[in-house]
Design a protein around this motif. Structure first.
Motif, short mmCIF file in Angstrom:
data_model
loop_
_atom_site.label_atom_id
_atom_site.label_comp_id
_atom_site.label_asym_id
_atom_site.label_seq_id
_atom_site.Cartn_x
_atom_site.Cartn_y
_atom_site.Cartn_z
N ALA A 197 0.81 -1.22 0.00
CA ALA A 197 0.00 0.00 0.00
C ALA A 197 0.84 1.27 0.00
CB ALA A 197 -0.94 0.00 1.20
N ASP A 198 2.04 1.23 0.54
CA ASP A 198 2.82 2.45 0.72
C ASP A 198 3.83 2.71 -0.40
OD1 ASP A 198 1.52 2.92 3.14
OD2 ASP A 198 2.99 1.77 4.28
N PHE A 199 3.81 1.91 -1.45
CA PHE A 199 4.87 1.96 -2.46
C PHE A 199 4.40 2.59 -3.78
CE2 PHE A 199 6.20 -1.40 0.39
CZ PHE A 199 7.57 -1.22 0.49
N GLY A 211 0.02 -8.12 -16.69
CA GLY A 211 -1.34 -8.31 -16.21
C GLY A 211 -1.40 -9.12 -14.94
N VAL A 212 -0.62 -10.18 -14.87
CA VAL A 212 -0.57 -11.02 -13.67
C VAL A 212 -0.05 -10.22 -12.48
CG1 VAL A 212 0.57 -13.01 -12.62
CG2 VAL A 212 -0.35 -13.18 -14.95
N VAL A 213 1.01 -9.46 -12.70
CA VAL A 213 1.60 -8.66 -11.62
C VAL A 213 0.62 -7.61 -11.12
CG1 VAL A 213 3.42 -7.02 -11.06
CG2 VAL A 213 3.96 -9.07 -12.39
N ARG A 214 -0.02 -6.91 -12.05
CA ARG A 214 -0.99 -5.88 -11.65
C ARG A 214 -2.06 -6.45 -10.74
NH1 ARG A 214 -4.39 -3.76 -16.50
NH2 ARG A 214 -5.01 -5.94 -16.37
N ASP A 215 -2.66 -7.56 -11.14
CA ASP A 215 -3.75 -8.14 -10.35
C ASP A 215 -3.26 -8.63 -9.00
OD1 ASP A 215 -5.29 -7.58 -12.55
OD2 ASP A 215 -5.38 -9.65 -13.27
N ALA A 216 -2.10 -9.30 -8.99
CA ALA A 216 -1.57 -9.83 -7.74
C ALA A 216 -1.19 -8.72 -6.77
CB ALA A 216 -0.37 -10.73 -8.03
N PHE A 217 -0.62 -7.64 -7.30
CA PHE A 217 -0.18 -6.55 -6.44
C PHE A 217 -1.36 -5.77 -5.88
CE2 PHE A 217 4.50 -5.78 -7.89
CZ PHE A 217 4.80 -7.09 -7.55
N VAL A 218 -2.39 -5.56 -6.67
CA VAL A 218 -3.59 -4.88 -6.16
C VAL A 218 -4.20 -5.70 -5.03
CG1 VAL A 218 -5.96 -4.24 -6.74
CG2 VAL A 218 -4.08 -3.58 -8.25
N GLN A 219 -4.25 -7.01 -5.19
CA GLN A 219 -4.77 -7.87 -4.14
C GLN A 219 -3.91 -7.82 -2.89
OE1 GLN A 219 -5.34 -11.85 -5.63
NE2 GLN A 219 -6.73 -11.19 -7.26
N HIS A 220 -2.64 -7.42 -3.07
CA HIS A 220 -1.69 -7.34 -1.95
C HIS A 220 -1.61 -5.91 -1.40
CE1 HIS A 220 1.17 -9.87 0.20
NE2 HIS A 220 2.06 -8.90 0.18
N GLU A 223 -1.90 0.40 -4.52
CA GLU A 223 -2.86 1.36 -5.06
C GLU A 223 -2.65 1.46 -6.57
OE1 GLU A 223 -5.20 2.74 -3.36
OE2 GLU A 223 -4.57 2.21 -1.32
N ARG A 224 -3.72 1.27 -7.33
CA ARG A 224 -3.58 1.26 -8.79
C ARG A 224 -2.97 2.55 -9.32
NH1 ARG A 224 -2.42 1.66 -12.96
NH2 ARG A 224 -3.27 0.98 -14.95
N GLU A 225 -3.29 3.70 -8.71
CA GLU A 225 -2.77 4.97 -9.20
C GLU A 225 -1.27 5.14 -8.90
OE1 GLU A 225 -5.01 5.89 -5.30
OE2 GLU A 225 -5.21 4.59 -7.06
N ASN A 226 -0.72 4.25 -8.08
CA ASN A 226 0.71 4.31 -7.76
C ASN A 226 1.49 3.18 -8.43
OD1 ASN A 226 0.35 6.56 -6.05
ND2 ASN A 226 -0.24 5.22 -4.36
N MET A 227 0.87 2.53 -9.41
CA MET A 227 1.53 1.50 -10.20
C MET A 227 1.69 2.02 -11.63
SD MET A 227 -0.58 -1.84 -8.86
CE MET A 227 0.34 -2.96 -9.91
N PHE A 228 2.92 1.93 -12.15
CA PHE A 228 3.23 2.53 -13.45
C PHE A 228 3.81 1.47 -14.38
CE2 PHE A 228 3.89 5.58 -10.00
CZ PHE A 228 2.88 6.49 -10.28
N CYS A 229 3.17 1.33 -15.55
CA CYS A 229 3.59 0.33 -16.53
C CYS A 229 2.89 0.67 -17.84
CB CYS A 229 3.19 -1.07 -16.06
SG CYS A 229 3.54 -2.39 -17.24
N ASP A 230 3.65 0.90 -18.89
CA ASP A 230 3.04 1.26 -20.16
C ASP A 230 2.18 0.14 -20.74
OD1 ASP A 230 3.75 4.00 -20.72
OD2 ASP A 230 5.80 3.34 -20.95
N ALA A 231 2.49 -1.10 -20.38
CA ALA A 231 1.68 -2.22 -20.88
C ALA A 231 0.25 -2.17 -20.38
CB ALA A 231 2.33 -3.55 -20.48
#
Length: 235
Positions: A197-199, A211-220, A223-231
């Motif tokens: 949450a703090d990263f 896609g796998v990383v995004r879903d797993a990290f959100v579940q962990h 915050e989606r607005e603090n995740m950056f990836c052009d894909a």
């Protein structure tokens, strides 16, 4: 975004399937760490590659993984090799993407890359070091085989340069000699942090991995607005 001619200074192998390509734009160009460029094979055919050099570098570094299975990158490398042999410049669109380093944040960072997606986090890591950013930074690089860790010494030196920096290479198919982390790189992150949450989190790698990383990290807790990836724009 700017289309510019670039001199091809060098094409050299980093591994049997990954090449470093060094380009010098004919005119000064501004881009941010974490952005990418497109090699123009023609007006209609443009191939994207992360920029591995830091933002203030006059020379642009690319890491192009051109295995037999990856014809998309291989065709771009062949195009570059042909121009290099003929001493001709290459046209490139430089300064693309929205996953660049956010310098105005004070949150700790996780940099995660799979394969040659490493070039993306390498650019960010170099910039953080050069700007002497004193935020905790955890860089994770996942590869299938240990031999693919072509910049392991450079990243270890980066980690040694600041006690707030941590480098974690993760090998999916380790040999008996490998003493480091194993398995999937995003699983290593999940194991190391009770919550994300703090990263601020920067991600590069194949679309399927992103896609796998995004879903797993959100579940962990990420915050989606603090995740950056052009894909993320395509999946």
């Amino acid at each position: 975004m700017t289309i510019i001619a670039c001199t091809i200074d060098a094409i050299e192998p980093l591994t049997p399937t990954v090449n470093r390509v060094l380009l010098t734009p004919h005119t000064p160009i501004n881009y941010q760490s974490g952005q990418y460029l497109q090699i123009c094979l023609s007006d209609e055919d443009k191939r994207p590659f992360s920029i591995a050099s830091h933002a203030n570098s006059k020379q642009i570094e690319l890491h192009i993984g051109a295995s037999v299975a990856d014809k998309y990158a291989g065709q771009a490398l062949t195009h570059l090799q042909q121009l290099y042999a003929a001493k001709q410049p290459v046209l490139a669109e430089i300064g693309l993407g929205n996953a660049q380093l956010r310098v105005d944040s004070d949150r700790p960072l996780i940099l995660l890359a799979g394969g040659t997606g490493f070039s993306y986090i390498y650019s960010i890591a170099q910039t953080l070091a050069k700007q002497q950013v004193n935020r905790p930074v955890f860089a994770y690089w996942g590869v299938r085989d240990q031999d693919a860790l072509y910049h392991h010494p450079q990243m270890q030196q980066w980690a040694n340069s600041n006690p707030l920096y941590t480098f974690v290479p993760v090998v999916q198919n380790p040999t008996t000699q490998w003493q480091g982390r194993t398995g999937l790189v995003h699983q290593a992150v999940l194991e190391d942090f009770a919550s994300l949450a703090d990263f601020d989190i920067y991600i590069a790698g194949p679309f399927a991995m992103a896609g796998v990383v995004r879903d797993a990290f959100v579940q962990h807790g990420a915050e989606r607005e603090n995740m950056f990836c052009d894909a993320f724009a395509y999946i």
